[in-house]
Design an enzyme around this catalytic site. Structure first.
Site, short mmCIF file in Angstrom:
data_model
loop_
_atom_site.label_atom_id
_atom_site.label_comp_id
_atom_site.label_asym_id
_atom_site.label_seq_id
_atom_site.Cartn_x
_atom_site.Cartn_y
_atom_site.Cartn_z
N GLN A 73 -12.13 -8.60 7.73
CA GLN A 73 -12.19 -7.79 6.43
C GLN A 73 -11.02 -8.14 5.25
O GLN A 73 -11.37 -7.41 4.35
CB GLN A 73 -12.95 -6.29 6.49
CG GLN A 73 -14.25 -5.82 7.28
CD GLN A 73 -13.53 -4.90 8.39
OE1 GLN A 73 -13.98 -3.51 6.63
NE2 GLN A 73 -12.58 -4.56 8.74
N THR B 216 -4.58 -2.88 -0.93
CA THR B 216 -5.09 -2.38 0.42
C THR B 216 -6.27 -2.75 0.33
O THR B 216 -7.35 -1.78 -0.82
CB THR B 216 -4.73 -1.26 0.90
OG1 THR B 216 -5.99 -0.97 1.45
CG2 THR B 216 -5.30 -0.24 -0.28
N GLY C 145 2.51 3.54 2.54
CA GLY C 145 3.85 3.44 3.26
C GLY C 145 4.80 2.73 2.35
O GLY C 145 5.83 3.09 2.14
N ASP D 42 -8.95 -0.96 2.12
CA ASP D 42 -8.59 0.82 2.50
C ASP D 42 -9.52 1.25 0.70
O ASP D 42 -9.71 2.37 0.35
CB ASP D 42 -7.97 1.49 3.08
CG ASP D 42 -8.16 0.56 4.20
OD1 ASP D 42 -8.84 -0.29 4.96
OD2 ASP D 42 -7.50 1.38 5.20
N GLU E 203 -13.59 3.17 10.71
CA GLU E 203 -12.93 2.85 11.95
C GLU E 203 -12.41 4.79 12.11
O GLU E 203 -12.22 5.21 12.93
CB GLU E 203 -11.82 2.11 11.90
CG GLU E 203 -10.31 2.24 10.99
CD GLU E 203 -9.50 0.89 10.41
OE1 GLU E 203 -9.22 0.38 11.86
OE2 GLU E 203 -8.91 1.28 9.84
N GLY F 31 0.75 -1.31 -0.35
CA GLY F 31 -0.23 -0.40 -0.06
C GLY F 31 1.31 1.11 -0.07
O GLY F 31 2.23 1.06 -0.28
#
Ligand code: F6P
Length: 364
Positions: A290, A140, A119, A142, A237, A117
């Site tokens: 997830q 990712t 980073g 996300d 979150e 991802g």
């Protein structure tokens, strides 16, 4: 160029589809280039400390439907700022980038494929600048990486969240409760928004839109008044109430100190709602379910396409790039252009408009 020996590493949080990439890279490299493939274990740790394994078409044959990564991963091992405890128990940061470069040379690799991802890909770019020929592969759950339409892992994770919402509906309706589902999404609310639309959530709270508590309560009361005393809320979150910070956990791991670990907004919301409305509230935190499990068809295909294309890119000498989905094709994006940009949901997006048009509350 002809590839004789290449390395693959997977870094950052795992997600489904990583093994699809490993398998595709191995197959294209072996079948088209007759190349040796070295798997580097546990992210950049394997490169720093020289922990590797050989990958072949035989030992990667059955990994496509497997979740996680057969190479292991870590979201702590930055070779440029590697955290370790000294003899006095104090955290020290070491720069192991030179050691990583030396090991890359010792392994006699023609290229390094880095699956990660934001980073991980930033680290990959710094290694590229030091002379390691790198190709990045975006992942990712996300879905918040710049430069690609989708990241693999996201669709599977969203389906897990959608399935959870379907289940919360039946129990929530039976007990006439407010059911909260906390999903992942630190800076971007893609999982919450798409799973929420698909899973018929009444309220969706995302990091991009700080929520107003009175608007959340208003929607619940509106449903109560209309004869539906149960409500379904999905919250990312990283969502936060207007005027408040995001809710984070204090990390137990020394190597993660100072790194934000999210979690707790669902329970915070439950507490706030319980105080102000006479309804029972329950919170489910979906967490790492997830990230785990079997990749769906989309994530298997995307991972395979990205892996296969990454090898072609290396053959053409296109190092310093990330392979990306620009629907319908896979193309190249310079790693340099990503520069830590998080792809949030644009506030003007049709997705947000659609959610509000069908009367889902986004807490504003
Ligand atoms: O980046 C993906 C992600 O799933 C985030 O949404 C979440 O905050 C983070 O990973 C959690 O990572 P871990 O628990 O592995 O440190």
């Amino acid at each position: 160029m002809t590839l004789k020996r290449i390395g693959i590493l997977t870094g950052g949080g795992d997600c489904t589809g990583m093994n699809a990439v490993i398998r595709a890279i191995t197959r294209v490299a072996v079948f088209q280039q007759g190349c040796e493939v070295i798997g580097i274990e546990q992210g950049f740790d394997g490169l720093i400390f020289n922990r590797v394994q050989e990958l072949t078409t035989a030992n990667t044959r059955d990994i496509l439907p497997l979740g996680g990564t057969i190479l292991g991963t870590t979201n702590k091992g930055n070779p440029f700022a590697y955290r370790e405890l000294d003899e006095n128990g104090v955290i020290q940061e070491h720069d192991y980038s030179r050691q990583a470069l030396d090991n890359f040379k010792r392994l006699k690799l023609d290229g390094l494929f880095v699956v990660g991802g934001d980073g991980t890909l930033q680290i990959a770019y710094k290694l590229f600048e030091m002379g390691i020929p790198v190709i990045g592969i975006p992942k990712t759950i996300d879905n918040d990486l710049e430069g690609t339409d989708y990241t693999f892992g996201y669709q599977t994770a969203t389906q897990v969240a959608c399935d959870a919402l379907d289940r919360l509906h039946t129990t929530g309706r039976s007990h006439q409760r407010v059911m909260i589902l906390e999903v992942m999404g630190r800076d971007a609310g893609w999982i919450a928004l798409e799973a929420g639309i698909a899973g018929r959530a009444h309220i969706i709270l995302i990091p991009e839109i700080p929520y107003q508590m009175d608007k959340v309560l208003e929607k619940i009361k509106l449903r109560q008044g209309g004869g539906s005393p149960y409500s379904i809320i999905v919250v990312a979150e990283g969502a936060r109430e207007v005027g408040h910070d995001e809710i984070t956990l204090k990390s137990a791991s020394t190597r993660l100190q100072g790194v934000k670990q999210y979690g707790g907004v669902g329970n915070y919301l439950a507490e706030q709602i319980t105080r102000q409305i006479d309804l029972e509230v329950r919170c489910t935190v979906l967490g790492h379910t997830q990230r785990g499990g079997t990749p769906n068809c989309f994530d298997r295909v995307l991972g395979t396409r990205l892996g296969a294309y990454a090898v072609q890119a290396a053959v053409e000498g296109e190092f310093g790039n990330m392979v990306a989905l620009k629907t319908p094709d896979i193309s190249l994006v310079p790693l340099k252009s990503l520069a830590g940009i998080v792809r949030k949901i644009p506030l003007t997006s049709q997705l947000i408009r659609c959610a509000e048009d069908i009367r889902i509350s986004l807490g504003r």
